[in-house]
Design a protein around this motif. Structure first.
Motif, PDB file in Angstrom:
ATOM      1  N   VAL A  60       0.864  -1.178   0.000  1.00 52.18           N
ATOM      2  CA  VAL A  60       0.000   0.000   0.000  1.00 52.18           C
ATOM      3  C   VAL A  60       0.900   1.227   0.000  1.00 52.18           C
ATOM      4  CG1 VAL A  60      -1.770   1.272   1.240  1.00 52.18           C
ATOM      5  CG2 VAL A  60      -1.783  -1.229   1.248  1.00 52.18           C
ATOM      6  N   VAL A  61       0.742   2.071  -0.998  1.00 49.64           N
ATOM      7  CA  VAL A  61       1.545   3.287  -1.109  1.00 49.64           C
ATOM      8  C   VAL A  61       0.702   4.449  -0.606  1.00 49.64           C
ATOM      9  CG1 VAL A  61       2.777   4.802  -2.675  1.00 49.64           C
ATOM     10  CG2 VAL A  61       2.770   2.351  -3.076  1.00 49.64           C
ATOM     11  N   ARG A  62       1.200   5.078   0.456  1.00 51.70           N
ATOM     12  CA  ARG A  62       0.485   6.228   1.003  1.00 51.70           C
ATOM     13  C   ARG A  62       0.823   7.469   0.196  1.00 51.70           C
ATOM     14  NH1 ARG A  62       2.096   6.435   7.092  1.00 51.70           N
ATOM     15  NH2 ARG A  62       4.113   6.258   6.100  1.00 51.70           N
ATOM     16  N   PRO A  63      -0.146   8.339  -0.008  1.00 51.54           N
ATOM     17  CA  PRO A  63       0.156   9.571  -0.746  1.00 51.54           C
ATOM     18  C   PRO A  63       1.018  10.504   0.101  1.00 51.54           C
ATOM     19  CG  PRO A  63      -2.098   9.590   0.026  1.00 51.54           C
ATOM     20  CD  PRO A  63      -1.555   8.227   0.330  1.00 51.54           C
ATOM     21  N   ALA A  64       1.875  11.227  -0.539  1.00 51.26           N
ATOM     22  CA  ALA A  64       2.753  12.171   0.150  1.00 51.26           C
ATOM     23  C   ALA A  64       1.983  13.455   0.452  1.00 51.26           C
ATOM     24  CB  ALA A  64       3.962  12.481  -0.706  1.00 51.26           C
ATOM     25  N   VAL A  77       9.861  27.354   2.219  1.00 52.12           N
ATOM     26  CA  VAL A  77      10.345  26.146   2.889  1.00 52.12           C
ATOM     27  C   VAL A  77       9.237  25.106   2.777  1.00 52.12           C
ATOM     28  CG1 VAL A  77      11.075  25.132   5.070  1.00 52.12           C
ATOM     29  CG2 VAL A  77      11.753  27.473   4.480  1.00 52.12           C
ATOM     30  N   CYS A  78       9.559  24.022   2.115  1.00 53.19           N
ATOM     31  CA  CYS A  78       8.567  22.963   1.920  1.00 53.19           C
ATOM     32  C   CYS A  78       9.030  21.686   2.612  1.00 53.19           C
ATOM     33  CB  CYS A  78       8.367  22.697   0.430  1.00 53.19           C
ATOM     34  SG  CYS A  78       7.693  24.087  -0.475  1.00 53.19           S
ATOM     35  N   ARG A  79       8.108  20.988   3.217  1.00 57.44           N
ATOM     36  CA  ARG A  79       8.381  19.695   3.848  1.00 57.44           C
ATOM     37  C   ARG A  79       7.401  18.680   3.294  1.00 57.44           C
ATOM     38  NH1 ARG A  79       9.543  21.503  10.032  1.00 57.44           N
ATOM     39  NH2 ARG A  79      11.492  22.536   9.552  1.00 57.44           N
ATOM     40  N   THR A  80       7.897  17.439   3.142  1.00 55.71           N
ATOM     41  CA  THR A  80       7.080  16.369   2.612  1.00 55.71           C
ATOM     42  C   THR A  80       7.008  15.233   3.623  1.00 55.71           C
ATOM     43  OG1 THR A  80       7.811  16.939   0.378  1.00 55.71           O
ATOM     44  CG2 THR A  80       6.766  14.793   0.661  1.00 55.71           C
ATOM     45  N   TRP A  81       5.795  14.767   3.940  1.00 54.96           N
ATOM     46  CA  TRP A  81       5.592  13.627   4.813  1.00 54.96           C
ATOM     47  C   TRP A  81       4.998  12.495   4.008  1.00 54.96           C
ATOM     48  CZ3 TRP A  81       4.494  18.585   6.484  1.00 54.96           C
ATOM     49  CH2 TRP A  81       5.193  19.021   7.611  1.00 54.96           C
ATOM     50  N   TYR A  82       5.462  11.289   4.295  1.00 49.52           N
ATOM     51  CA  TYR A  82       4.936  10.094   3.621  1.00 49.52           C
ATOM     52  C   TYR A  82       4.088   9.286   4.564  1.00 49.52           C
ATOM     53  CZ  TYR A  82       8.268  11.120  -0.032  1.00 49.52           C
ATOM     54  OH  TYR A  82       8.968  11.711  -1.053  1.00 49.52           O
TER      55      TYR A  82
END
Length: 82
Positions: A60-64, A77-82
């Motif tokens: 299962v691939v969770r959307p970022a 400033v951008c941050r990405t969570w998975y």
């Protein structure tokens, strides 16, 4: 001597072709008692790259999630969570 050896090898090869039985005489009977499994591992498993049994898994691939804060022109400033 080399000619005699080559002739004997050729004769043995030709005789060997006649006795090769590559096709079975009768087809294998299919029975309802036979349970087909994936590579001998059982239901829910399959053979891995080294021959061992591995469980079938659903990936299962969770959307970022991406959140950005802008501090001015050209400064974000951008941050990405998975």
């Amino acid at each position: 001597m080399k000619t005699l050896f080559a002739a004997a090898l050729f004769a043995a090869t030709v005789v060997g072709f006649g006795s090769a039985g590559a096709m079975p005489l009768a087809p294998a009977s299919h029975s309802s008692e036979v349970i087909h499994v994936a590579g001998g591992c059982g239901p829910g498993f399959h053979r891995g790259p080294r021959g061992g049994c591995r469980a079938n898994r659903v990936v299962v691939v969770r959307p970022a999630v991406r959140r950005c804060r802008v501090w001015g022109p050209g400064r974000a400033v951008c941050r990405t969570w998975y």
